[in-house]
Design a protein around this motif. Sequence first.
Motif, PDB file in Angstrom:
ATOM      1  N   GLY A 293       0.814  -1.210   0.000  1.00 15.44           N
ATOM      2  CA  GLY A 293       0.000   0.000   0.000  1.00 15.44           C
ATOM      3  C   GLY A 293       0.847   1.259   0.000  1.00 15.44           C
ATOM      4  N   ARG A 294       1.971   1.221   0.696  1.00 13.88           N
ATOM      5  CA  ARG A 294       2.860   2.378   0.687  1.00 13.88           C
ATOM      6  C   ARG A 294       3.510   2.563  -0.685  1.00 13.88           C
ATOM      7  NH1 ARG A 294       5.815   1.903   6.664  1.00 13.88           N
ATOM      8  NH2 ARG A 294       3.881   2.179   7.871  1.00 13.88           N
ATOM      9  N   ASP A 295       3.814   1.460  -1.349  1.00 14.84           N
ATOM     10  CA  ASP A 295       4.318   1.586  -2.719  1.00 14.84           C
ATOM     11  C   ASP A 295       3.283   2.229  -3.629  1.00 14.84           C
ATOM     12  OD1 ASP A 295       6.694   0.453  -1.990  1.00 14.84           O
ATOM     13  OD2 ASP A 295       6.217  -1.551  -2.730  1.00 14.84           O
ATOM     14  N   ALA A 296       2.016   1.877  -3.423  1.00 18.30           N
ATOM     15  CA  ALA A 296       0.953   2.493  -4.218  1.00 18.30           C
ATOM     16  C   ALA A 296       0.862   3.992  -3.941  1.00 18.30           C
ATOM     17  CB  ALA A 296      -0.382   1.807  -3.931  1.00 18.30           C
ATOM     18  N   LEU A 297       0.982   4.372  -2.668  1.00 22.33           N
ATOM     19  CA  LEU A 297       0.965   5.791  -2.321  1.00 22.33           C
ATOM     20  C   LEU A 297       2.174   6.513  -2.911  1.00 22.33           C
ATOM     21  CD1 LEU A 297      -0.150   5.531   1.412  1.00 22.33           C
ATOM     22  CD2 LEU A 297      -1.531   6.317  -0.514  1.00 22.33           C
ATOM     23  N   ILE A 298       3.317   5.854  -2.914  1.00 24.66           N
ATOM     24  CA  ILE A 298       4.506   6.446  -3.520  1.00 24.66           C
ATOM     25  C   ILE A 298       4.306   6.623  -5.023  1.00 24.66           C
ATOM     26  CG2 ILE A 298       6.931   5.983  -4.071  1.00 24.66           C
ATOM     27  CD1 ILE A 298       7.199   4.735  -1.305  1.00 24.66           C
ATOM     28  N   ALA A 299       3.598   5.687  -5.656  1.00 24.50           N
ATOM     29  CA  ALA A 299       3.296   5.831  -7.086  1.00 24.50           C
ATOM     30  C   ALA A 299       2.461   7.074  -7.335  1.00 24.50           C
ATOM     31  CB  ALA A 299       2.580   4.582  -7.597  1.00 24.50           C
ATOM     32  N   SER A 300       1.475   7.332  -6.462  1.00 20.87           N
ATOM     33  CA  SER A 300       0.681   8.555  -6.613  1.00 20.87           C
ATOM     34  C   SER A 300       1.540   9.790  -6.350  1.00 20.87           C
ATOM     35  CB  SER A 300      -0.513   8.527  -5.662  1.00 20.87           C
ATOM     36  OG  SER A 300      -0.100   8.590  -4.308  1.00 20.87           O
ATOM     37  N   GLY A 301       2.493   9.680  -5.408  1.00 22.70           N
ATOM     38  CA  GLY A 301       3.409  10.792  -5.176  1.00 22.70           C
ATOM     39  C   GLY A 301       4.296  11.073  -6.370  1.00 22.70           C
ATOM     40  N   LEU A 302       4.650  10.025  -7.126  1.00 24.92           N
ATOM     41  CA  LEU A 302       5.447  10.219  -8.333  1.00 24.92           C
ATOM     42  C   LEU A 302       4.678  11.053  -9.359  1.00 24.92           C
ATOM     43  CD1 LEU A 302       7.963   9.548 -10.056  1.00 24.92           C
ATOM     44  CD2 LEU A 302       6.771   7.482 -10.806  1.00 24.92           C
ATOM     45  N   VAL A 303       3.389  10.797  -9.480  1.00 25.30           N
ATOM     46  CA  VAL A 303       2.573  11.583 -10.409  1.00 25.30           C
ATOM     47  C   VAL A 303       2.547  13.048  -9.992  1.00 25.30           C
ATOM     48  CG1 VAL A 303       0.280  11.866 -11.402  1.00 25.30           C
ATOM     49  CG2 VAL A 303       1.176   9.576 -10.980  1.00 25.30           C
ATOM     50  N   LEU A 304       2.377  13.297  -8.685  1.00 24.20           N
ATOM     51  CA  LEU A 304       2.398  14.674  -8.186  1.00 24.20           C
ATOM     52  C   LEU A 304       3.756  15.319  -8.436  1.00 24.20           C
ATOM     53  CD1 LEU A 304       1.039  16.960  -6.633  1.00 24.20           C
ATOM     54  CD2 LEU A 304       1.782  15.876  -4.511  1.00 24.20           C
ATOM     55  N   PHE A 305       4.816  14.546  -8.298  1.00 19.41           N
ATOM     56  CA  PHE A 305       6.167  15.040  -8.561  1.00 19.41           C
ATOM     57  C   PHE A 305       6.295  15.506 -10.009  1.00 19.41           C
ATOM     58  CE2 PHE A 305      10.608  14.174  -9.808  1.00 19.41           C
ATOM     59  CZ  PHE A 305      11.285  14.937  -8.868  1.00 19.41           C
ATOM     60  N   PHE A 306       5.805  14.721 -10.940  1.00 18.60           N
ATOM     61  CA  PHE A 306       5.893  15.092 -12.353  1.00 18.60           C
ATOM     62  C   PHE A 306       4.959  16.255 -12.687  1.00 18.60           C
ATOM     63  CE2 PHE A 306       7.784  10.797 -13.097  1.00 18.60           C
ATOM     64  CZ  PHE A 306       8.933  11.239 -13.719  1.00 18.60           C
TER      65      PHE A 306
END
Length: 330
Positions: A293-306
């Motif tokens: 689940g934390r990896d999934a949240l990090i994936a959403s953070g990657l989108v925000l980063f871009f």
Amino acid sequence: MVTTTPTETPPPARGGIRTSRGSTRPGDRIFLGLSRGSGITLLVIMAAIAGFLTYRAVLAISKDDANFLTTSEWNPAGSPPVFGIAVLAFGTVVSSVIAMLIAVPVAIGIALFISHYAPRKLAAPISYVVDLLAAVPSIIYGLWGAIFLVPYLDGLNKWLNEYFAWTYIFAKASDGVARNLFTVGILLAIMILPIITNVTREVFLQVPKMHEEAALALGATRWEVIRMSVLPFGRSGIISASMLGLGRALGETMAVAVVLSPSFIISGRLLDPGGGTFAQNIAAKFNEANEFGRDALIASGLVLFFITLLVNGAARWIIARRKEYSGANA
């Protein structure tokens, strides 16, 4: 008569100032090395962040049973795991746009009042108050929004629903407190207002006085001076200030988490409770999430980063196209 040609002084080196013998001074070499090192370190840190986010995001997305970009559900703990960022992207963009539409014009007006209209005895206290507002922690804004702003916006929501329901975006389908994206946008506008105002004010104060005095000498009014001299000179500064405020609006966490009543439903009705943002979702679910689940949240953070990188890149592109208004040639 013998004529002598003056000896041309060699141009300074790109990396520092040359002495009379042509060598670069030690202090210049040290400063150049520190400057380059700082820039390279920054790039390395950015690359490391992007690499970490990308690695953890790939681990999560490879096991996602749905389309990561278009799915509205968030259930990485399910079997199979299903999660997507459609609701989060929609809520982040909508709330940030609302905040910018409200904050930017007001910030420009306040900056103009402080720099060109207010007496000095009044401008100094107002500037001090604006500086203080920029330093207030976001959780304080969130508590104020939940306790004070949400109840008082209920009347505004009813009024908008009564007279502007025909626009659909202000049509309220369900009753309830004003814990919606519209309230979040207003709160974010209040939070980013001091930041945009501070930077814009400093830019306006840098306008060459000769430009303003020349316009006044030609018979221009105060508004014409601002329109012809101040605003064109400060255009790139206004864009930079707006992007700085937008960056905070995109990544705001605690204030949004306190005010918003989240739900994974995309609705064009801004007055209905629900919605979510990237930062709010990460803050709300990170502690209770398992490793995947934390990896999934990090994936959403990657989108925000871009998204943040794209916004800043667009701002730099706009400023580069308007170099004549940047003040560099003033």
